[in-house]
Design an enzyme around this catalytic site. Structure first.
Site, PDB file in Angstrom:
ATOM      1  N   ARG A  50       1.043  -1.071   0.044  1.00 40.80           N
ATOM      2  CA  ARG A  50       0.201  -0.011  -0.013  1.00 40.80           C
ATOM      3  C   ARG A  50       0.958   1.191  -0.116  1.00 40.80           C
ATOM      4  NH1 ARG A  50       1.617   1.727   4.146  1.00 40.80           N
ATOM      5  NH2 ARG A  50       0.426   3.902   3.934  1.00 40.80           N
ATOM      6  N   GLY A  51       0.460   2.283  -0.004  1.00 40.43           N
ATOM      7  CA  GLY A  51       0.912   3.778  -0.065  1.00 40.43           C
ATOM      8  C   GLY A  51       1.083   3.910  -1.537  1.00 40.43           C
ATOM      9  N   ALA A  52       0.590   5.578  -1.943  1.00 41.54           N
ATOM     10  CA  ALA A  52       0.535   5.577  -3.398  1.00 41.54           C
ATOM     11  C   ALA A  52       1.649   5.198  -4.272  1.00 41.54           C
ATOM     12  CB  ALA A  52       0.317   7.148  -3.572  1.00 41.54           C
ATOM     13  N   ARG A  87      -6.287  -0.249  -7.706  1.00 41.29           N
ATOM     14  CA  ARG A  87      -7.004   0.604  -6.702  1.00 41.29           C
ATOM     15  C   ARG A  87      -7.246   2.182  -7.701  1.00 41.29           C
ATOM     16  NH1 ARG A  87      -4.262   1.513  -0.855  1.00 41.29           N
ATOM     17  NH2 ARG A  87      -6.544   1.992  -0.467  1.00 41.29           N
ATOM     18  N   GLN A 192      -3.357   2.637   9.802  1.00 41.50           N
ATOM     19  CA  GLN A 192      -2.055   2.630   9.385  1.00 41.50           C
ATOM     20  C   GLN A 192      -1.327   3.611  10.008  1.00 41.50           C
ATOM     21  OE1 GLN A 192      -4.934   3.041   7.374  1.00 41.50           O
ATOM     22  NE2 GLN A 192      -4.800   2.490   5.188  1.00 41.50           N
ATOM     23  N   ASP A 233      -2.380  11.012  -2.500  1.00 42.10           N
ATOM     24  CA  ASP A 233      -2.550   9.918  -3.355  1.00 42.10           C
ATOM     25  C   ASP A 233      -2.936  10.677  -4.821  1.00 42.10           C
ATOM     26  OD1 ASP A 233      -3.114   8.556  -0.850  1.00 42.10           O
ATOM     27  OD2 ASP A 233      -3.010   7.021  -2.150  1.00 42.10           O
ATOM     28  N   ASN A 243      -6.157  12.247  -0.081  1.00 43.20           N
ATOM     29  CA  ASN A 243      -5.139  11.599   0.852  1.00 43.20           C
ATOM     30  C   ASN A 243      -6.229  10.563   1.568  1.00 43.20           C
ATOM     31  OD1 ASN A 243      -2.772  10.612   1.526  1.00 43.20           O
ATOM     32  ND2 ASN A 243      -2.871  11.953   3.426  1.00 43.20           N
ATOM     33  N   LYS A 244      -5.689   9.981   2.619  1.00 43.46           N
ATOM     34  CA  LYS A 244      -6.132   8.994   3.418  1.00 43.46           C
ATOM     35  C   LYS A 244      -7.361   9.627   4.232  1.00 43.46           C
ATOM     36  CE  LYS A 244      -5.817   5.484   3.935  1.00 43.46           C
ATOM     37  NZ  LYS A 244      -6.904   4.844   2.933  1.00 43.46           N
TER      38      LYS A 244
HETATM   39  O1  MRU Z   1      -4.864   3.061   1.619  1.00 38.00           O
HETATM   40  P1  MRU Z   1      -3.421   3.501   1.937  1.00 38.00           P
HETATM   41  O2  MRU Z   1      -2.799   3.090   3.212  1.00 38.00           O
HETATM   42  O3  MRU Z   1      -2.614   3.100   0.331  1.00 38.00           O
HETATM   43  O4  MRU Z   1      -3.466   5.095   1.656  1.00 38.00           O
HETATM   44  C1  MRU Z   1      -2.149   5.848   1.955  1.00 38.00           C
HETATM   45  C2  MRU Z   1      -2.026   7.173   2.142  1.00 38.00           C
HETATM   46  O5  MRU Z   1      -3.296   7.740   2.196  1.00 38.00           O
HETATM   47  C3  MRU Z   1      -0.780   7.871   2.017  1.00 38.00           C
HETATM   48  O6  MRU Z   1      -0.976   9.171   2.662  1.00 38.00           O
HETATM   49  C4  MRU Z   1      -0.741   8.241   0.649  1.00 38.00           C
HETATM   50  O7  MRU Z   1      -0.545   7.004  -0.307  1.00 38.00           O
HETATM   51  C5  MRU Z   1       0.981   8.837   0.322  1.00 38.00           C
HETATM   52  S1  MRU Z   1       2.024   8.038   1.127  1.00 38.00           S
HETATM   53  C6  MRU Z   1       3.450   7.941   0.327  1.00 38.00           C
END
Ligand code: MRU
Length: 350
Positions: A50-52, A87, A192, A233, A243-244
């Site tokens: 996970r993480g963009a 995603r 997270q 994201d 973002n999240k």
């Molecule tokens: O659903 P996730 O855990 O993949 O979401 C992650 C985030 O929202 C992060 O803030 C985003 O990807 C940037 S992290 C480098």
């Protein structure tokens, strides 16, 4: 060829592609094979990877592994499309698949196709790590000695190929001797912050305090937070960004308390084809994550099993709440968060 980050290992001639199971953290460090297309798509859906930025890097390596098994051009195009759709919100995934797709279309009839795809995936990995360093250098210069910094979700080495986005900024400032304290939002529903950001900060020896998301307001009011750093994201052309889920609420709170608020992201997160935040597709996830908790320790429900649920995985923060945006190319002030001006912050090569 080998590459390794905190959460991804690629060894072309050996173990192939492995991802660190982020659902098993912080208690268990378990590495899972991700060579297989269906397995990788399931890892992405389940947020084991996970993480963009990392999703894009991992999908690129997976496509290279599928190519190494001898898949032909049309099979690889289909695989890239399936990975691209795994995603919907993080644009880095689409960006990485488009890069791989360009190599694929240019060389699909050549014997060297698999090697070319592997080389492109390695380049995407290496570039992402370098972009993290560039963001960290720009962002760390904003932080004054003694600051309390609130962050949301996880944006560190687990979420990128390098030291991270917002967490990379914090790490670089800390390593340069800036005293700071991190306030970690737990980040419901998938935790997270509580599971992953605590794990990373603990390993780095950076002082932090974990809070539940609904405590951020009172901690800000108490004067213990001087800055907010978050990831992104997808950043639309006018500077609105996804973002999240929960990030928007933090931005509103920061504005109310006069606290500087900065998203931190590489240029690959900027999507100039999306005009504003309203046009960003927002992933919606299953009800079980909100009716209780879904984790490596099992699923635990506390709401009625038929409770109607809304579960958007991301929210959109409007550009007006952004103090400045930290990119790998530099710090973008609010005044430049309109389409025509944001484009001027693109790297010279893009
Ligand atoms: O659903 P996730 O855990 O993949 O979401 C992650 C985030 O929202 C992060 O803030 C985003 O990807 C940037 S992290 C480098």
């Amino acid at each position: 060829v080998k590459r390794a980050s905190l959460s991804l290992r690629y060894d072309a001639a050996g173990s192939g592609l492995l991802i660190l199971d982020q659902q098993a953290l912080p208690d268990v460090e378990r590495w899972l094979s991700a060579d297989d297309l269906d397995a990788m798509i399931e890892h992405i859906h389940a947020l084991r990877v996970r993480g963009a930025p990392l999703i894009g890097v991992a999908a690129a390596f997976c496509l290279a592994r599928v190519a190494a098994t001898g898949a032909d051009g049309p099979e690889l195009v289909y695989a890239a499309l399936r990975l691209r759709a795994a995603r919907p919100t993080a644009v880095n995934l689409m960006w990485a698949m488009d890069r791989m797709g360009s190599v694929l279309l240019a060389h699909q009839d050549e014997a060297t196709l698999a090697e070319r795809l592997a080389a492109e995936a390695v380049a995407i990995f290496d570039e992402d790590a370098a972009l993290c360093d560039a963001m960290a250098a720009h962002g760390a210069a904003l932080i004054a000695d003694g600051e309390g910094i609130l962050t949301h979700c996880n944006t560190g080495g687990l979420a990128t190929a390098g030291i991270g986005t917002a967490l990379g900024v914090i790490r670089r400032a800390w390593e340069a001797g800036t005293r700071l304290h991190v306030w970690v939002d737990e980040t419901r529903p998938l935790l997270q912050g509580a599971r992953l950001t605590t794990y990373e900060l603990g390993r780095l020896g950076i002082p932090y305090t974990l809070i539940t998301d609904n405590m951020a307001a009172t901690v800000m009011r108490s004067g213990r937070i001087q800055r907010v750093l978050v990831g992104a994201d997808r950043i639309a052309a006018n500077g609105d960004f996804a973002n999240k889920v929960g990030t928007y609420g933090v931005a509103v709170l920061a504005a109310h308390h006069g606290i500087p608020f900065h998203p931190v992201a590489p240029w690959s997160t900027v999507d100039l084809r999306t005009p504003d935040g309203a046009a960003i597709p927002i992933e919606e996830r299953g009800a079980a994550e909100v009716r209780g908790v879904v984790s490596n320790k099992g699923t635990h429900r506390w709401a009625p099993d038929d409770a109607p649920v809304f579960n958007p995985a991301f929210d959109v923060t409007p550009n007006a709440l952004v103090t400045s945006l930290v990119l790998d190319t530099g710090v973008v002030p609010t005044a430049d968060l309109v389409a025509v001006r944001l484009a001027a912050h693109a790297p010279a090569s893009s």
